[in-house]
Motif scaffolding. Structure first.
Motif, PDB file in Angstrom:
ATOM      1  N   LEU A 557       0.824  -1.204   0.000  1.00 21.89           N
ATOM      2  CA  LEU A 557       0.000   0.000   0.000  1.00 21.89           C
ATOM      3  C   LEU A 557       0.864   1.261   0.000  1.00 21.89           C
ATOM      4  O   LEU A 557       0.565   2.246  -0.696  1.00 21.89           O
ATOM      5  CB  LEU A 557      -0.927   0.004   1.219  1.00 21.89           C
ATOM      6  N   ARG A 558       1.950   1.253   0.752  1.00 16.48           N
ATOM      7  CA  ARG A 558       2.792   2.444   0.870  1.00 16.48           C
ATOM      8  C   ARG A 558       3.646   2.673  -0.373  1.00 16.48           C
ATOM      9  O   ARG A 558       3.920   3.816  -0.739  1.00 16.48           O
ATOM     10  CB  ARG A 558       3.642   2.332   2.133  1.00 16.48           C
ATOM     11  N   ILE A 559       4.048   1.595  -1.027  1.00 18.89           N
ATOM     12  CA  ILE A 559       4.796   1.735  -2.286  1.00 18.89           C
ATOM     13  C   ILE A 559       3.916   2.396  -3.345  1.00 18.89           C
ATOM     14  O   ILE A 559       4.321   3.362  -4.006  1.00 18.89           O
ATOM     15  CB  ILE A 559       5.289   0.356  -2.779  1.00 18.89           C
ATOM     16  N   VAL A 560       2.689   1.875  -3.509  1.00 22.48           N
ATOM     17  CA  VAL A 560       1.774   2.425  -4.507  1.00 22.48           C
ATOM     18  C   VAL A 560       1.298   3.817  -4.082  1.00 22.48           C
ATOM     19  O   VAL A 560       1.122   4.717  -4.919  1.00 22.48           O
ATOM     20  CB  VAL A 560       0.580   1.475  -4.723  1.00 22.48           C
ATOM     21  N   GLY A 561       1.102   4.034  -2.777  1.00 24.97           N
ATOM     22  CA  GLY A 561       0.710   5.352  -2.287  1.00 24.97           C
ATOM     23  C   GLY A 561       1.752   6.411  -2.600  1.00 24.97           C
ATOM     24  O   GLY A 561       1.425   7.553  -2.953  1.00 24.97           O
ATOM     25  N   THR A 562       3.037   6.037  -2.492  1.00 30.42           N
ATOM     26  CA  THR A 562       4.117   6.960  -2.846  1.00 30.42           C
ATOM     27  C   THR A 562       4.078   7.312  -4.329  1.00 30.42           C
ATOM     28  O   THR A 562       4.288   8.465  -4.721  1.00 30.42           O
ATOM     29  CB  THR A 562       5.478   6.333  -2.485  1.00 30.42           C
ATOM     30  N   GLN A 563       3.772   6.317  -5.165  1.00 27.70           N
ATOM     31  CA  GLN A 563       3.701   6.554  -6.612  1.00 27.70           C
ATOM     32  C   GLN A 563       2.601   7.540  -6.975  1.00 27.70           C
ATOM     33  O   GLN A 563       2.782   8.405  -7.835  1.00 27.70           O
ATOM     34  CB  GLN A 563       3.450   5.231  -7.351  1.00 27.70           C
ATOM     35  N   THR A 564       1.449   7.408  -6.344  1.00 25.39           N
ATOM     36  CA  THR A 564       0.301   8.238  -6.734  1.00 25.39           C
ATOM     37  C   THR A 564       0.305   9.620  -6.087  1.00 25.39           C
ATOM     38  O   THR A 564      -0.216  10.575  -6.655  1.00 25.39           O
ATOM     39  CB  THR A 564      -1.018   7.524  -6.379  1.00 25.39           C
ATOM     40  N   THR A 565       0.872   9.738  -4.898  1.00 24.57           N
ATOM     41  CA  THR A 565       0.848  11.032  -4.201  1.00 24.57           C
ATOM     42  C   THR A 565       2.112  11.845  -4.420  1.00 24.57           C
ATOM     43  O   THR A 565       2.099  13.069  -4.258  1.00 24.57           O
ATOM     44  CB  THR A 565       0.669  10.822  -2.685  1.00 24.57           C
ATOM     45  N   GLY A 566       3.214  11.162  -4.752  1.00 26.43           N
ATOM     46  CA  GLY A 566       4.489  11.857  -4.896  1.00 26.43           C
ATOM     47  C   GLY A 566       5.153  12.169  -3.572  1.00 26.43           C
ATOM     48  O   GLY A 566       6.206  12.799  -3.524  1.00 26.43           O
ATOM     49  N   ILE A 567       4.559  11.730  -2.470  1.00 28.73           N
ATOM     50  CA  ILE A 567       5.128  11.966  -1.138  1.00 28.73           C
ATOM     51  C   ILE A 567       6.170  10.894  -0.849  1.00 28.73           C
ATOM     52  O   ILE A 567       5.864   9.695  -0.846  1.00 28.73           O
ATOM     53  CB  ILE A 567       4.030  11.944  -0.059  1.00 28.73           C
ATOM     54  N   THR A 568       7.401  11.306  -0.603  1.00 29.83           N
ATOM     55  CA  THR A 568       8.483  10.343  -0.368  1.00 29.83           C
ATOM     56  C   THR A 568       8.857  10.235   1.108  1.00 29.83           C
ATOM     57  O   THR A 568       9.632   9.354   1.476  1.00 29.83           O
ATOM     58  CB  THR A 568       9.728  10.741  -1.173  1.00 29.83           C
ATOM     59  N   ASP A 569       8.344  11.135   1.926  1.00 29.63           N
ATOM     60  CA  ASP A 569       8.633  11.076   3.361  1.00 29.63           C
ATOM     61  C   ASP A 569       7.974   9.828   3.944  1.00 29.63           C
ATOM     62  O   ASP A 569       6.750   9.699   3.987  1.00 29.63           O
ATOM     63  CB  ASP A 569       8.086  12.326   4.045  1.00 29.63           C
ATOM     64  N   ARG A 570       8.797   8.901   4.395  1.00 31.19           N
ATOM     65  CA  ARG A 570       8.296   7.603   4.858  1.00 31.19           C
ATOM     66  C   ARG A 570       7.368   7.751   6.064  1.00 31.19           C
ATOM     67  O   ARG A 570       6.385   7.016   6.201  1.00 31.19           O
ATOM     68  CB  ARG A 570       9.484   6.707   5.233  1.00 31.19           C
ATOM     69  N   THR A 571       7.672   8.682   6.945  1.00 31.33           N
ATOM     70  CA  THR A 571       6.844   8.872   8.143  1.00 31.33           C
ATOM     71  C   THR A 571       5.425   9.270   7.765  1.00 31.33           C
ATOM     72  O   THR A 571       4.442   8.759   8.317  1.00 31.33           O
ATOM     73  CB  THR A 571       7.462   9.938   9.055  1.00 31.33           C
ATOM     74  N   ILE A 572       5.311  10.175   6.784  1.00 34.54           N
ATOM     75  CA  ILE A 572       3.987  10.637   6.354  1.00 34.54           C
ATOM     76  C   ILE A 572       3.223   9.523   5.662  1.00 34.54           C
ATOM     77  O   ILE A 572       2.034   9.291   5.929  1.00 34.54           O
ATOM     78  CB  ILE A 572       4.130  11.863   5.423  1.00 34.54           C
ATOM     79  N   ILE A 573       3.900   8.812   4.746  1.00 37.04           N
ATOM     80  CA  ILE A 573       3.252   7.719   4.003  1.00 37.04           C
ATOM     81  C   ILE A 573       2.787   6.622   4.954  1.00 37.04           C
ATOM     82  O   ILE A 573       1.696   6.054   4.795  1.00 37.04           O
ATOM     83  CB  ILE A 573       4.211   7.150   2.937  1.00 37.04           C
ATOM     84  N   ASN A 574       3.598   6.305   5.955  1.00 36.85           N
ATOM     85  CA  ASN A 574       3.217   5.269   6.922  1.00 36.85           C
ATOM     86  C   ASN A 574       1.949   5.635   7.672  1.00 36.85           C
ATOM     87  O   ASN A 574       1.139   4.775   8.021  1.00 36.85           O
ATOM     88  CB  ASN A 574       4.347   5.022   7.915  1.00 36.85           C
ATOM     89  N   LYS A 575       1.772   6.931   7.953  1.00 35.53           N
ATOM     90  CA  LYS A 575       0.561   7.371   8.636  1.00 35.53           C
ATOM     91  C   LYS A 575      -0.647   7.379   7.697  1.00 35.53           C
ATOM     92  O   LYS A 575      -1.783   7.165   8.132  1.00 35.53           O
ATOM     93  CB  LYS A 575       0.766   8.768   9.217  1.00 35.53           C
ATOM     94  N   MET A 576      -0.389   7.637   6.408  1.00 37.28           N
ATOM     95  CA  MET A 576      -1.491   7.746   5.446  1.00 37.28           C
ATOM     96  C   MET A 576      -2.092   6.396   5.074  1.00 37.28           C
ATOM     97  O   MET A 576      -3.316   6.259   4.957  1.00 37.28           O
ATOM     98  CB  MET A 576      -1.011   8.455   4.176  1.00 37.28           C
ATOM     99  N   PHE A 577      -1.239   5.380   4.891  1.00 41.80           N
ATOM    100  CA  PHE A 577      -1.716   4.105   4.364  1.00 41.80           C
ATOM    101  C   PHE A 577      -1.324   2.945   5.274  1.00 41.80           C
ATOM    102  O   PHE A 577      -0.174   2.826   5.692  1.00 41.80           O
ATOM    103  CB  PHE A 577      -1.163   3.856   2.950  1.00 41.80           C
ATOM    104  N   GLY A 578      -2.300   2.130   5.572  1.00 44.58           N
ATOM    105  CA  GLY A 578      -2.090   0.935   6.388  1.00 44.58           C
ATOM    106  C   GLY A 578      -3.209  -0.051   6.119  1.00 44.58           C
ATOM    107  O   GLY A 578      -4.065   0.161   5.251  1.00 44.58           O
ATOM    108  N   MET A 579      -3.208  -1.140   6.874  1.00 43.02           N
ATOM    109  CA  MET A 579      -4.214  -2.183   6.665  1.00 43.02           C
ATOM    110  C   MET A 579      -5.634  -1.634   6.793  1.00 43.02           C
ATOM    111  O   MET A 579      -6.557  -2.070   6.102  1.00 43.02           O
ATOM    112  CB  MET A 579      -3.983  -3.312   7.665  1.00 43.02           C
ATOM    113  N   HIS A 580      -5.810  -0.645   7.659  1.00 43.21           N
ATOM    114  CA  HIS A 580      -7.153  -0.108   7.892  1.00 43.21           C
ATOM    115  C   HIS A 580      -7.651   0.725   6.714  1.00 43.21           C
ATOM    116  O   HIS A 580      -8.834   1.087   6.663  1.00 43.21           O
ATOM    117  CB  HIS A 580      -7.169   0.719   9.173  1.00 43.21           C
TER     118      HIS A 580
END
Length: 654
Positions: A557-580
């Motif tokens: 989810l976080r790999i694809v989320g980075t592709q679509t949002t352009g956000i590379t900050d891992r801390t932000i992406i981890n908060k944005m996308f998860g199992m929930h």
């Protein structure tokens, strides 16, 4: 009835000279003959096979008290089989469903009442006479082996003294209690006291370190309380046996009253444990102590009502109890109770104290000047409720990428498997425990059973356009129109809930029914047993199938989320996308369609309006906001919005 000192009454052998009640020899011989069919090689059973066995053992347990502590897994096997039998009949028999409707219908006349009664009898007969085969738990087979061995051993008594069956004044009493760190007990009558600190490997598995029982390793306070009762029992045994007090006090069958303050532990002591693996293990220890024991097994709860305690101290105890309620130690086993629910429990507990005679010059535990501890805990729950985990939705761009990844991947790979589950979850809003695991090689059991918590093959049934049940074979794909999914266990306690999903022919790529079919066909190809979760894929590195697990799904989810949002900050992406994010997506897809709140609540299996916390402000709602104000937007945006609406989840209600 023959007048004699020895007679059979209600199926029990009563001897008024020896003053004992036992199981007749003929009945025991019949039981041993029946147990011959339950050998160690037996793997399955039917309901008509196991019900007579449990019934006879239950009858014998009235005069063989230790026997009830060896039947926990047998009761679990029967309960599970009855539940599955009813579910199967509901899905496969229209006549059975019609009978259930007659039972639920409120009778308007004497004739309707008679029809309802007949329907109840017929449904019960069909459930209990089912010839379907069910797996026999290994633990149940072990119980049967121990029971048979005990019955064949002439040194083990198969009777109970009449002195233990009647109400009488105890010959001694002992008090004990336990917490998460240690346990202790004492008896003035029997001249002993003890204190024992739980070893580190016990303390590390309590609620202080494990907040839930998802991996089945939690040792609940009920088990620790039960252990303190057993230790008191052993100490009492030592006093009466080794100190020769039975002869000294001329009491052949002493009666000992063991006091505790835990209702579950008290119940397990008298009736045996049926819902906790650790509790059943302790029950077998108690069983061993009770065999040939001359002591009465009456255990009662003493309710001291905290008489003499300052209300602030009582409030502290009530706050710790509230914490255990919140973490799942409640009647329904529900985790994360609402603040209003916990407060209601506390108020009921205070009322119970008042009824039991609690009085203090400083007032009551929940009075404003005494309720600091409980108020702090309730406030923390309210804060927890107001700050839900803000996962983002899996939008259409991400969905397209997941589809392309799956198209290029092997049919049994993680990419393909995850896409299929994602397509289904957009409609179902699966929770983690319902489809995936926290580890690759093990799956989560329902506490107290060997049954998977996640979806298994039997939870999904397939139907054609006319509602006829289909076999799960590749040739039936074209006939497939509907899938019924049953949640055997749910976080909200609505176990056994079934929801239907209809085929989507507008965009077959994201059709939940076709995706469900691919999951079932894959389970067949991979050779997944019927009792295991169907959320599995083939791991090429390991060379065998493994379970879909939390860490790998979140990484995808976080790999694809980075592709679509352009956000590379891992801390932000981890908060944005998860199992929930899957459940958040399902909720927002329905909100995007503009359906009623009650529809979202019903289809995504919420008991309350909690789903409102899952709604997100995103680019879809931003464009829709413009339209609501009749603001002129570009032709490009108009076409894009129409496309988005057309590609929203199509909803069909059965």
């Amino acid at each position: 009835m023959v007048v004699n000192y020895c007679n059979i009454m209600l199926g029990h052998h009563v001897n008024t000279r020896k003053m004992i009640v036992s199981t007749p020899h003929e009945y025991l011989a019949q039981m041993l003959s029946m147990l011959e069919h339950w050998h160690k090689g037996r793997k399955t059973f039917t309901i008509p096979d196991i019900e007579p066995l449990i019934g006879k053992l239950g009858h014998m347990a009235q005069t063989i008290p230790w026997l009830k502590h060896l039947m926990g897994h047998l009761y679990t096997s029967l309960t599970s089989a009855l539940s599955n039998s009813k579910k199967y009949l509901i899905h496969s028999s229209k006549h059975f469903r019609d009978l259930l409707k007659l039972i639920k219908h409120e009778p308007d006349s004497e004739e309707d009442h008679m029809i309802s009664t007949i329907a109840q009898g017929e449904t019960a007969r069909r459930v209990h006479k089912s010839k379907r085969q069910y797996s026999l738990l290994k633990t149940a087979k072990e119980e049967l082996r121990i029971i048979k061995t005990a019955f064949l051993d002439p040194k083990i008594n198969k009777y109970t003294p009449i002195a233990h069956l009647i109400k009488r004044t105890p010959d001694g009493s002992a008090t004990g209690d336990s917490c998460l760190d240690a346990a202790g007990g004492y008896s003035i009558d029997m001249e002993f006291w003890w204190y024992y600190e739980w070893p580190e490997n016990i303390r590390s598995q309590t609620l202080r370190f494990i907040k839930n029982n998802k991996n089945g390793t939690l040792i609940a306070i009920n088990c620790l309380e039960y252990a303190s009762i057993i230790i008191n029992y052993a100490a009492s045994y030592h006093y009466w046996q080794t100190q020769n007090m039975r002869s000294h006090k001329e009491i052949e069958y002493p009666s000992v009253l063991i006091l505790a303050d835990n209702k579950s532990a008290e119940s397990w002591t008298r009736k045996g444990c049926k819902n906790s693996l650790a509790g059943r293990a302790l029950g077998r220890l108690q069983c061993a102590l009770m065999m040939n024991s001359p002591y009465c097994r009456r255990k009662r709860i003493k309710d001291p009502a905290f008489l003499g305690f300052h209300p602030k101290d009582v409030n502290w105890f009530m706050a710790t109890w509230a914490q255990s309620l919140f973490t799942g130690e409640n009647y329904n086993g529900i985790v994360d109770l609402r603040a209003t629910t916990v407060k209601g429990y506390l108020e009921a507990a205070q009322q119970l104290l008042i009824t039991a005679g609690y009085k203090h010059k400083e007032g009551l535990p929940l009075d404003k000047n005494n309720s600091k501890e409980c108020d702090i805990f309730i406030a923390k729950i309210r804060k927890y409720e107001s700050l839900p985990e803000k996962r983002e939705i899996i939008d259409d761009n991400m969905l397209e990428i997941f589809y392309k990844r799956s198209s290029k991947a092997d049919t049994n790979s993680l990419d393909q498997v995850f896409f299929d589950w994602l397509a289904v979850s957009r409609y179902t809003g699966f929770r983690l425990s319902e489809w995936a695991q926290t580890r690759k090689l093990t799956y989560e059991y329902v506490e107290g059973t060997e049954e998977s918590r996640a979806m298994i093959n039997g939870d999904w049934l397939c139907f054609d356009k006319e509602g006829k049940l289909l076999e799960k074979t590749p040739v039936n794909l074209q006939r497939l129109y509907k899938v019924n999914i049953t949640w055997r266990y749910q976080k909200n306690g609505r176990n056994g809930e079934t929801i239907s999903y209809w085929r989507d022919d507008v965009d077959p790529r994201f059709c939940p029914v076709r995706a469900a079919w691919r999951i079932l066909m894959r389970a067949s190809r991979l050779g997944i047993p019927n009792h295991e979760p169907i959320g599995q894929y083939y791991d090429r590195k390991r060379g065998h199938r493994v379970y879909i697990n939390l860490s790998e799904v979140e990484e995808l989810l976080r790999i694809v989320g980075t592709q679509t949002t352009g956000i590379t900050d891992r801390t932000i992406i981890n908060k944005m996308f998860g199992m929930h994010s899957l459940r958040v997506t399902a909720c927002n897809e329905l909100a995007r369609l503009g359906v009623k709140d009650s529809f979202i609540q019903r289809r995504l299996r919420w008991r309350r309006k909690t789903f409102l916390d899952y709604l997100r402000n995103n680019h879809y709602t931003a464009r829709q906001h413009n339209l609501s104000y009749n603001i002129k937007i570009s032709q490009h945006d108009t076409e894009l919005l129409n496309n988005l609406n057309n590609r929203s989840v199509s909803v069909s209600v059965q």
